[in-house]
Design a protein around this motif. Structure first.
Motif, PDB file in Angstrom:
ATOM      1  N   GLU A  64       0.824  -1.212   0.000  1.00  0.00           N
ATOM      2  CA  GLU A  64       0.000   0.000   0.000  1.00  0.00           C
ATOM      3  C   GLU A  64       0.854   1.256   0.000  1.00  0.00           C
ATOM      4  O   GLU A  64       0.650   2.168  -0.780  1.00  0.00           O
ATOM      5  N   GLU A  65       1.835   1.296   0.871  1.00  0.00           N
ATOM      6  CA  GLU A  65       2.719   2.461   0.967  1.00  0.00           C
ATOM      7  C   GLU A  65       3.729   2.466  -0.171  1.00  0.00           C
ATOM      8  O   GLU A  65       4.029   3.487  -0.752  1.00  0.00           O
ATOM      9  N   GLY A  66       4.280   1.295  -0.458  1.00  0.00           N
ATOM     10  CA  GLY A  66       5.224   1.170  -1.562  1.00  0.00           C
ATOM     11  C   GLY A  66       6.492   1.946  -1.319  1.00  0.00           C
ATOM     12  O   GLY A  66       6.821   2.333  -0.206  1.00  0.00           O
ATOM     13  N   GLY A  67       7.229   2.152  -2.403  1.00  0.00           N
ATOM     14  CA  GLY A  67       8.429   2.965  -2.318  1.00  0.00           C
ATOM     15  C   GLY A  67       9.671   2.232  -1.878  1.00  0.00           C
ATOM     16  O   GLY A  67      10.721   2.838  -1.740  1.00  0.00           O
ATOM     17  N   TYR A  68       9.577   0.897  -1.664  1.00  0.00           N
ATOM     18  CA  TYR A  68      10.776   0.153  -1.272  1.00  0.00           C
ATOM     19  C   TYR A  68      10.649  -1.298  -1.720  1.00  0.00           C
ATOM     20  O   TYR A  68       9.623  -1.937  -1.494  1.00  0.00           O
ATOM     21  N   LEU A  69      11.678  -1.793  -2.369  1.00  0.00           N
ATOM     22  CA  LEU A  69      11.729  -3.206  -2.752  1.00  0.00           C
ATOM     23  C   LEU A  69      13.192  -3.633  -2.747  1.00  0.00           C
ATOM     24  O   LEU A  69      14.045  -2.976  -3.352  1.00  0.00           O
ATOM     25  N   ASP A  70      13.480  -4.728  -2.053  1.00  0.00           N
ATOM     26  CA  ASP A  70      14.829  -5.270  -1.934  1.00  0.00           C
ATOM     27  C   ASP A  70      14.826  -6.666  -2.562  1.00  0.00           C
ATOM     28  O   ASP A  70      14.202  -7.577  -2.035  1.00  0.00           O
ATOM     29  N   CYS A  71      15.490  -6.809  -3.693  1.00  0.00           N
ATOM     30  CA  CYS A  71      15.546  -8.082  -4.409  1.00  0.00           C
ATOM     31  C   CYS A  71      16.962  -8.617  -4.360  1.00  0.00           C
ATOM     32  O   CYS A  71      17.903  -7.899  -4.682  1.00  0.00           O
ATOM     33  N   ARG A  72      17.096  -9.877  -3.986  1.00  0.00           N
ATOM     34  CA  ARG A  72      18.431 -10.472  -3.891  1.00  0.00           C
ATOM     35  C   ARG A  72      18.377 -11.954  -4.180  1.00  0.00           C
ATOM     36  O   ARG A  72      17.332 -12.577  -4.046  1.00  0.00           O
ATOM     37  N   ILE A  73      19.520 -12.489  -4.558  1.00  0.00           N
ATOM     38  CA  ILE A  73      19.623 -13.918  -4.803  1.00  0.00           C
ATOM     39  C   ILE A  73      19.711 -14.612  -3.445  1.00  0.00           C
ATOM     40  O   ILE A  73      20.630 -14.344  -2.670  1.00  0.00           O
ATOM     41  N   PRO A  74      18.758 -15.487  -3.150  1.00  0.00           N
ATOM     42  CA  PRO A  74      18.805 -16.166  -1.852  1.00  0.00           C
ATOM     43  C   PRO A  74      19.892 -17.243  -1.805  1.00  0.00           C
ATOM     44  O   PRO A  74      20.349 -17.733  -2.833  1.00  0.00           O
ATOM     45  N   ASP A  75      20.296 -17.592  -0.608  1.00  0.00           N
ATOM     46  CA  ASP A  75      21.275 -18.656  -0.399  1.00  0.00           C
ATOM     47  C   ASP A  75      20.616 -20.012  -0.659  1.00  0.00           C
ATOM     48  O   ASP A  75      19.400 -20.151  -0.611  1.00  0.00           O
ATOM     49  N   GLY A  76      21.440 -21.000  -0.913  1.00  0.00           N
ATOM     50  CA  GLY A  76      20.969 -22.367  -0.994  1.00  0.00           C
ATOM     51  C   GLY A  76      20.422 -22.808  -2.346  1.00  0.00           C
ATOM     52  O   GLY A  76      19.830 -23.876  -2.437  1.00  0.00           O
ATOM     53  N   LEU A  77      20.622 -22.001  -3.382  1.00  0.00           N
ATOM     54  CA  LEU A  77      20.137 -22.384  -4.704  1.00  0.00           C
ATOM     55  C   LEU A  77      21.170 -23.247  -5.421  1.00  0.00           C
ATOM     56  O   LEU A  77      22.374 -23.110  -5.185  1.00  0.00           O
ATOM     57  N   THR A  78      20.702 -24.091  -6.313  1.00  0.00           N
ATOM     58  CA  THR A  78      21.631 -24.838  -7.162  1.00  0.00           C
ATOM     59  C   THR A  78      22.324 -23.834  -8.079  1.00  0.00           C
ATOM     60  O   THR A  78      21.768 -22.757  -8.359  1.00  0.00           O
ATOM     61  N   PRO A  79      23.510 -24.150  -8.566  1.00  0.00           N
ATOM     62  CA  PRO A  79      24.198 -23.218  -9.473  1.00  0.00           C
ATOM     63  C   PRO A  79      23.349 -22.861 -10.700  1.00  0.00           C
ATOM     64  O   PRO A  79      23.356 -21.711 -11.143  1.00  0.00           O
ATOM     65  N   GLU A  80      22.621 -23.817 -11.239  1.00  0.00           N
ATOM     66  CA  GLU A  80      21.795 -23.558 -12.425  1.00  0.00           C
ATOM     67  C   GLU A  80      20.675 -22.559 -12.119  1.00  0.00           C
ATOM     68  O   GLU A  80      20.470 -21.591 -12.865  1.00  0.00           O
ATOM     69  N   ILE A  81      19.972 -22.758 -11.017  1.00  0.00           N
ATOM     70  CA  ILE A  81      18.881 -21.849 -10.643  1.00  0.00           C
ATOM     71  C   ILE A  81      19.449 -20.496 -10.251  1.00  0.00           C
ATOM     72  O   ILE A  81      18.895 -19.450 -10.596  1.00  0.00           O
ATOM     73  N   ARG A  82      20.572 -20.493  -9.560  1.00  0.00           N
ATOM     74  CA  ARG A  82      21.215 -19.225  -9.169  1.00  0.00           C
ATOM     75  C   ARG A  82      21.511 -18.371 -10.401  1.00  0.00           C
ATOM     76  O   ARG A  82      21.272 -17.171 -10.406  1.00  0.00           O
TER      77      ARG A  82
END
Length: 112
Positions: A64-82
């Motif tokens: 609703e308020e918006g104005g902030y989004l933090d996107c990052r690659i999470p830990d624990g992914l396979t190399p292909e998915i990463r």
């Protein structure tokens, strides 16, 4: 102004994109620049979740308020998915750069 921060790992690969602020290009709900940035960011985060099953932003985003989004690659992914998630972040950064190039007074992108 929308501030976009691009974070890279030690090898120069993009691993996190943080967006904050509002463009101020137009009235709330009619702001073309904000709509473009939101569409790009949300489209790519939704693509990661839908196509890869990987959530790249934390729960509890204030939609609703918006104005902030933090996107990052999470830990624990396979190399292909990463690498696929990294590709989506690269696509997001490139698309956001295009909007920033067209509206430089309303968007600032910085490398961190």
């Amino acid at each position: 102004m929308i501030q976009i921060s691009l974070y890279r790992d030690g090898e120069g690969e993009l691993e996190r994109v943080v967006l904050q602020g509002h463009a101020g290009f137009g009235e709330a709900g009619e702001d073309l620049v904000c709509s473009a940035v939101s569409g790009i960011a949300l489209g790519l985060t939704n693509a990661s979740e839908t196509l890869l099953g990987v959530q790249i932003h934390p729960d509890g985003v204030d939609e609703e308020e918006g104005g902030y989004l933090d996107c990052r690659i999470p830990d624990g992914l396979t190399p292909e998915i990463r690498e696929k998630v990294r590709f989506l972040l690269d696509v997001m950064a490139a698309a956001l750069q295009s909007v920033a190039d067209a509206y430089p007074a309303f968007i600032q992108i910085r490398e961190c």
